[in-house]
Motif scaffolding. Structure first.
Motif, PDB file in Angstrom:
ATOM      1  N   UNK A  80       0.864  -1.170   0.000  1.00  0.00           N
ATOM      2  CA  UNK A  80       0.000   0.000   0.000  1.00  0.00           C
ATOM      3  C   UNK A  80       0.906   1.226   0.000  1.00  0.00           C
ATOM      4  N   UNK A  81       0.922   1.933  -1.105  1.00  0.00           N
ATOM      5  CA  UNK A  81       1.856   3.040  -1.292  1.00  0.00           C
ATOM      6  C   UNK A  81       1.159   4.378  -1.100  1.00  0.00           C
TER       7      UNK A  81
ATOM      8  N   UNK B  13      -9.515  12.822   3.480  1.00  0.00           N
ATOM      9  CA  UNK B  13      -9.236  11.996   2.304  1.00  0.00           C
ATOM     10  C   UNK B  13      -9.992  10.689   2.450  1.00  0.00           C
ATOM     11  N   UNK B  14     -10.458  10.166   1.339  1.00  0.00           N
ATOM     12  CA  UNK B  14     -11.147   8.872   1.395  1.00  0.00           C
ATOM     13  C   UNK B  14     -10.135   7.756   1.613  1.00  0.00           C
ATOM     14  N   UNK B  15     -10.632   6.612   2.011  1.00  0.00           N
ATOM     15  CA  UNK B  15      -9.790   5.438   2.218  1.00  0.00           C
ATOM     16  C   UNK B  15     -10.274   4.348   1.269  1.00  0.00           C
ATOM     17  N   UNK B  16      -9.336   3.632   0.659  1.00  0.00           N
ATOM     18  CA  UNK B  16      -9.717   2.551  -0.242  1.00  0.00           C
ATOM     19  C   UNK B  16      -9.945   1.269   0.546  1.00  0.00           C
ATOM     20  N   UNK B  17     -10.596   0.317  -0.087  1.00  0.00           N
ATOM     21  CA  UNK B  17     -10.827  -0.968   0.581  1.00  0.00           C
ATOM     22  C   UNK B  17      -9.511  -1.677   0.868  1.00  0.00           C
ATOM     23  N   UNK B  18      -8.555  -1.566  -0.025  1.00  0.00           N
ATOM     24  CA  UNK B  18      -7.241  -2.201   0.175  1.00  0.00           C
ATOM     25  C   UNK B  18      -6.534  -1.566   1.372  1.00  0.00           C
TER      26      UNK B  18
ATOM     27  N   UNK C  77      -8.245  -2.719   4.702  1.00  0.00           N
ATOM     28  CA  UNK C  77      -7.808  -4.054   5.124  1.00  0.00           C
ATOM     29  C   UNK C  77      -6.404  -4.025   5.707  1.00  0.00           C
ATOM     30  N   UNK C  78      -5.509  -3.259   5.089  1.00  0.00           N
ATOM     31  CA  UNK C  78      -4.135  -3.165   5.583  1.00  0.00           C
ATOM     32  C   UNK C  78      -4.100  -2.512   6.966  1.00  0.00           C
ATOM     33  N   UNK C  79      -4.862  -1.442   7.166  1.00  0.00           N
ATOM     34  CA  UNK C  79      -4.906  -0.793   8.479  1.00  0.00           C
ATOM     35  C   UNK C  79      -5.412  -1.760   9.549  1.00  0.00           C
ATOM     36  N   UNK C  80      -6.455  -2.488   9.240  1.00  0.00           N
ATOM     37  CA  UNK C  80      -7.002  -3.451  10.199  1.00  0.00           C
ATOM     38  C   UNK C  80      -5.965  -4.502  10.564  1.00  0.00           C
ATOM     39  N   UNK C  81      -5.250  -4.994   9.574  1.00  0.00           N
ATOM     40  CA  UNK C  81      -4.228  -6.022   9.818  1.00  0.00           C
ATOM     41  C   UNK C  81      -3.072  -5.456  10.643  1.00  0.00           C
ATOM     42  N   UNK C  82      -2.563  -4.315  10.247  1.00  0.00           N
ATOM     43  CA  UNK C  82      -1.414  -3.715  10.936  1.00  0.00           C
ATOM     44  C   UNK C  82      -1.765  -3.354  12.377  1.00  0.00           C
ATOM     45  N   UNK C  83      -2.925  -2.771  12.583  1.00  0.00           N
ATOM     46  CA  UNK C  83      -3.319  -2.312  13.918  1.00  0.00           C
ATOM     47  C   UNK C  83      -3.994  -3.409  14.736  1.00  0.00           C
TER      48      UNK C  83
END
Length: 85
Positions: free
Chosen positions: A41-42, A56-61, A64-70
């Motif tokens: 995720x760049x 800013x909006x957040x994408x689905x990708x 998912x990355x935020x949920x995993x990392x946090x």
């Protein structure tokens, strides 16, 4: 730690929760950005700051990355509530 100068926006539901849990865990934005990079995720620091400020909006990708990392549930990021099964 910087204090937000602008009020929260209305572009997403998750930004304030991402910022809150990141800060509660003592994680700097730079660390979160590095973990996002590892997951492909760049986004840059400015984009993350805008996302956390709900400007800013957040994408689905990204979600998912935020949920995993946090280590939180996507449902919690979206609602602030635990999912009852």
């Amino acid at each position: 730690m910087r204090i937000r100068k602008k009020p929260l926006g209305d572009k997403n539901l998750v930004g304030a929760r991402i910022e809150s849990i990141r800060r509660n865990r003592g994680m700097k934005q730079k660390e979160l950005l590095a973990q996002l990079q590892v997951r492909g995720v760049d986004i840059n620091a400015s984009a993350l700051s805008k996302l956390e400020g709900q400007l800013r909006t957040v994408t689905d990708i990204e979600l998912l990355a935020f949920a995993e990392i946090l280590d939180v549930d996507v449902f919690w990021l979206l609602t602030g509530e635990s999912q009852q099964l």
